[in-house]
Design a protein around this motif. Structure first.
Motif, PDB file in Angstrom:
ATOM      1  N   UNK A 257       0.791   1.019   5.267  1.00 43.45           N
ATOM      2  CA  UNK A 257       0.578   0.659   3.871  1.00 43.45           C
ATOM      3  C   UNK A 257      -0.147  -0.677   3.733  1.00 43.45           C
ATOM      4  N   UNK A 258      -0.214  -1.183   2.512  1.00 45.30           N
ATOM      5  CA  UNK A 258      -0.868  -2.466   2.242  1.00 45.30           C
ATOM      6  C   UNK A 258       0.018  -3.632   2.695  1.00 45.30           C
ATOM      7  N   UNK A 259      -0.617  -4.787   2.929  1.00 46.14           N
ATOM      8  CA  UNK A 259       0.102  -5.972   3.384  1.00 46.14           C
ATOM      9  C   UNK A 259       1.167  -6.413   2.377  1.00 46.14           C
ATOM     10  N   UNK A 260       0.897  -6.236   1.086  1.00 53.04           N
ATOM     11  CA  UNK A 260       1.838  -6.680   0.053  1.00 53.04           C
ATOM     12  C   UNK A 260       3.179  -5.959   0.135  1.00 53.04           C
ATOM     13  N   UNK A 261       3.198  -4.803   0.838  1.00 52.08           N
ATOM     14  CA  UNK A 261       4.436  -4.043   0.981  1.00 52.08           C
ATOM     15  C   UNK A 261       5.243  -4.492   2.192  1.00 52.08           C
ATOM     16  N   UNK A 262       4.653  -5.320   3.050  1.00 53.32           N
ATOM     17  CA  UNK A 262       5.336  -5.764   4.262  1.00 53.32           C
ATOM     18  C   UNK A 262       6.538  -6.646   3.916  1.00 53.32           C
ATOM     19  N   UNK A 263       7.597  -6.517   4.712  1.00 54.54           N
ATOM     20  CA  UNK A 263       8.830  -7.261   4.461  1.00 54.54           C
ATOM     21  C   UNK A 263       8.572  -8.769   4.405  1.00 54.54           C
ATOM     22  N   UNK A 264       7.841  -9.288   5.387  1.00 54.95           N
ATOM     23  CA  UNK A 264       7.551 -10.727   5.444  1.00 54.95           C
ATOM     24  C   UNK A 264       6.067 -11.021   5.204  1.00 54.95           C
ATOM     25  N   UNK A 265       5.385 -10.077   4.574  1.00 52.72           N
ATOM     26  CA  UNK A 265       3.989 -10.238   4.191  1.00 52.72           C
ATOM     27  C   UNK A 265       3.085 -10.523   5.402  1.00 52.72           C
ATOM     28  N   UNK A 266       3.341  -9.849   6.515  1.00 51.13           N
ATOM     29  CA  UNK A 266       2.522 -10.045   7.713  1.00 51.13           C
ATOM     30  C   UNK A 266       1.294  -9.130   7.647  1.00 51.13           C
ATOM     31  N   UNK A 267       0.254  -9.501   8.387  1.00 47.30           N
ATOM     32  CA  UNK A 267      -0.951  -8.677   8.424  1.00 47.30           C
ATOM     33  C   UNK A 267      -0.649  -7.356   9.113  1.00 47.30           C
ATOM     34  N   UNK A 268      -1.162  -6.285   8.542  1.00 51.87           N
ATOM     35  CA  UNK A 268      -0.896  -4.958   9.082  1.00 51.87           C
ATOM     36  C   UNK A 268      -1.771  -4.673  10.298  1.00 51.87           C
ATOM     37  N   UNK A 269      -1.438  -3.609  11.001  1.00 51.48           N
ATOM     38  CA  UNK A 269      -2.195  -3.223  12.189  1.00 51.48           C
ATOM     39  C   UNK A 269      -3.655  -2.937  11.845  1.00 51.48           C
ATOM     40  N   UNK A 270      -3.897  -2.203  10.766  1.00 50.16           N
ATOM     41  CA  UNK A 270      -5.271  -1.841  10.395  1.00 50.16           C
ATOM     42  C   UNK A 270      -6.058  -3.085   9.982  1.00 50.16           C
ATOM     43  N   UNK A 271      -5.429  -3.999   9.277  1.00 51.49           N
ATOM     44  CA  UNK A 271      -6.105  -5.255   8.911  1.00 51.49           C
ATOM     45  C   UNK A 271      -6.569  -6.006  10.151  1.00 51.49           C
ATOM     46  N   UNK A 272      -5.701  -6.088  11.150  1.00 52.75           N
ATOM     47  CA  UNK A 272      -6.069  -6.793  12.386  1.00 52.75           C
ATOM     48  C   UNK A 272      -7.135  -6.037  13.168  1.00 52.75           C
ATOM     49  N   UNK A 273      -7.127  -4.726  13.108  1.00 58.44           N
ATOM     50  CA  UNK A 273      -8.209  -3.959  13.731  1.00 58.44           C
ATOM     51  C   UNK A 273      -9.551  -4.338  13.107  1.00 58.44           C
ATOM     52  N   UNK A 274      -9.546  -4.522  11.793  1.00 55.98           N
ATOM     53  CA  UNK A 274     -10.785  -4.904  11.102  1.00 55.98           C
ATOM     54  C   UNK A 274     -11.175  -6.341  11.436  1.00 55.98           C
ATOM     55  N   UNK A 275     -10.209  -7.259  11.400  1.00 49.07           N
ATOM     56  CA  UNK A 275     -10.475  -8.672  11.678  1.00 49.07           C
ATOM     57  C   UNK A 275     -10.977  -8.875  13.097  1.00 49.07           C
ATOM     58  N   UNK A 276     -10.385  -8.144  14.054  1.00 53.87           N
ATOM     59  CA  UNK A 276     -10.773  -8.267  15.458  1.00 53.87           C
ATOM     60  C   UNK A 276     -11.946  -7.363  15.821  1.00 53.87           C
ATOM     61  N   UNK A 277     -12.518  -6.720  14.787  1.00 54.26           N
ATOM     62  CA  UNK A 277     -13.731  -5.892  14.955  1.00 54.26           C
ATOM     63  C   UNK A 277     -13.545  -4.784  15.991  1.00 54.26           C
ATOM     64  N   UNK A 278     -12.368  -4.200  16.007  1.00 57.53           N
ATOM     65  CA  UNK A 278     -12.126  -3.076  16.897  1.00 57.53           C
ATOM     66  C   UNK A 278     -12.639  -1.771  16.301  1.00 57.53           C
TER      67      UNK A 278
END
Length: 459
Positions: A257-278
């Protein structure tokens, strides 16, 4: 007088003769000295030439000896490289001026597509360019009720089976200190075995519709679909109370889901895939197949909306996300056959839910139209021979139809009797939830860049 003059002349002549004779004697002595000196120089020159010739001869011999030694070394190396001389090489290695280090080789090793994807991901992280553009995780179908995929955490990899869940945004797996029955029945994560583990310690607690877990957060490399995400925050459970996860076929949850739904508002797996250009495109797709067997599982595709292998088409109907958190959108209408059940209503796509859920007011209308009998658990059962009208969902002006027969689920009672229940169930929740019973008919694209959801009919 004349006599005296003659005598004087005679004396003068004698003096001249004696002087000349003496001069000739001196000249002859000088010539002999020069000749002697010249001879000495000639002897020295000959001796020097002889010495030079001797040195050259010695150098030539030395070069020939060195060349012979080099030839012997090459022959010895050739002998050492052959299987017959391997033992002899090991015995003489201590005397040689070089060291040979053997490389490990695993016989009968078969490289898989996962190996190739992980290697591309490793190269991308090392050299700063993206070799891996997309990644695909195969989904395993468990009785049309759960769709799981493989995921690993740590260095070296610790493997897990997880449930991809678009209805949550956190990743969690059992920890080594969890004593709950559910933890003991599943694989747990061992921080001490991972060289890339980073302690966090932030408390983690999440409640699902079917259960809850508690633990603490950490960071490590999380790999799925051949894509290795570094420094990904996830949770290590300490408690998994109740029986909800005891019989589950999965070890943990992969929140999508979106980051805003995370318990501690951590970056999601898909977000990090995008940030790390995977991945090239910041999106993922889910295709599920019905049939209740692993061969009809499906795929979770990161970085691409190409679901041709499952949908038969790359033509999608897109609708905007109306509220970031869940993958929430506006469902324009629900029909049971030709009967309109409800008009515009908020809905969400949830791969972590097996069925179709509706708020009480909508569920009551559906129950009446299809003619099922509600149980105390909220399920609605019927005879398997009963005819059920098709269910139609209107999204962005397009009708998505599911055959009424495919909204039935065959189940076995405690007495061994086979009955059918509807895919619809009642839930005290304001949204209509389109779970696996919907996704298995329509490949769904979750586009983070454009905040939209796309649907395509599955084949």
């Amino acid at each position: 007088m004349r006599g005296r003059i003659l005598l004087l002349c005679a004396l003068i002549c004698l003096f001249v003769i004696l002087t000349e004779a003496r001069q000739r004697k001196v000249n002859r002595s000088g010539s002999r000295s020069l000749a002697a000196k010249s001879g000495l120089r000639n002897q020295r020159s000959k001796a020097s030439r002889g010495n030079r010739l001797s040195a050259r001869t010695k150098n030539a011999r030395k070069r020939r000896r060195n060349a012979a030694k080099s030839n012997r070394r090459r022959r010895n190396l050739a002998k050492r490289s052959s299987p017959k001389s391997k033992a002899k090489s090991n015995a003489s290695s201590s005397r040689s001026s070089f060291v040979t280090i053997p490389l490990d080789f695993q016989k009968n090793f078969v490289r898989t597509t996962d190996n190739l994807r992980l290697e591309k991901s490793f190269l991308a992280r090392r050299y700063g360019s993206s070799f891996a553009k997309t990644g695909t995780a195969i989904l395993t179908n468990v009785a049309n009720m759960e769709y799981t995929c493989k995921m690993s955490i740590g260095t070296p990899y610790q493997k897990f089976k997880v449930l991809p869940d678009t209805g949550s945004s956190d990743i969690w797996v059992p920890g080594p200190h969890c004593e709950s029955k559910a933890c003991r029945k599943h694989n747990d994560y061992r921080p001490g075995k991972s060289s890339t583990y980073v302690e966090d310690g932030t408390p983690f607690d999440i409640v699902y519709g079917s259960g809850s877990v508690a633990g603490e957060e950490a960071e490590d490399t999380v790999s799925v679909a051949g894509l290795a995400v570094t420094n990904q925050t996830f949770a290590i459970t300490i408690e998994e109370p109740g029986s909800a996860f005891v019989t589950a076929s999965f070890d943990g949850i992969l929140g999508l889901g979106y980051q805003s739904l995370s318990v501690n508002h951590v970056k999601t797996l898909v977000q990090n895939m995008c940030t790390q250009k995977l991945i090239t495109n910041c999106e993922f797709s889910i295709c599920m197949k019905g049939g209740g067997s692993s061969s009809r599982g499906g795929a979770l595709i990161f970085g691409s909306s190409n679901t041709t292998a499952y949908s038969g088409s790359n033509s999608y109907t897109y609708t905007p996300v109306t509220k970031e958190g869940y993958w929430q959108f506006n469902l324009e209408g629900i029909y049971a056959g030709s009967t309109k059940v409800v008009g515009s209503v908020p809905a969400m796509v949830d791969s972590g839910t097996s069925l179709l859920t509706a708020p009480p007011r909508i569920f009551e209308k559906i129950k009446k139209i299809i003619g099922c009998t509600e149980t105390s658990s909220g399920a609605c059962w019927m005879k398997c021979s009963k005819k059920i009208p098709d269910i139609i969902f209107v999204i962005a002006g397009v009708k998505f139809r599911i055959s009424g027969e495919k909204t039935k689920r065959r189940v076995r009672t405690r007495k061994g009797k086979i009955i059918c229940i509807s895919a619809w169930t009642k839930e005290n929740f304001e949204l209509v939830i389109l779970g696996d019973a919907f996704i298995m008919h329509f490949c769904t694209v979750f586009d983070l860049t454009n905040n939209r959801i796309g649907f395509a009919a599955s084949t």
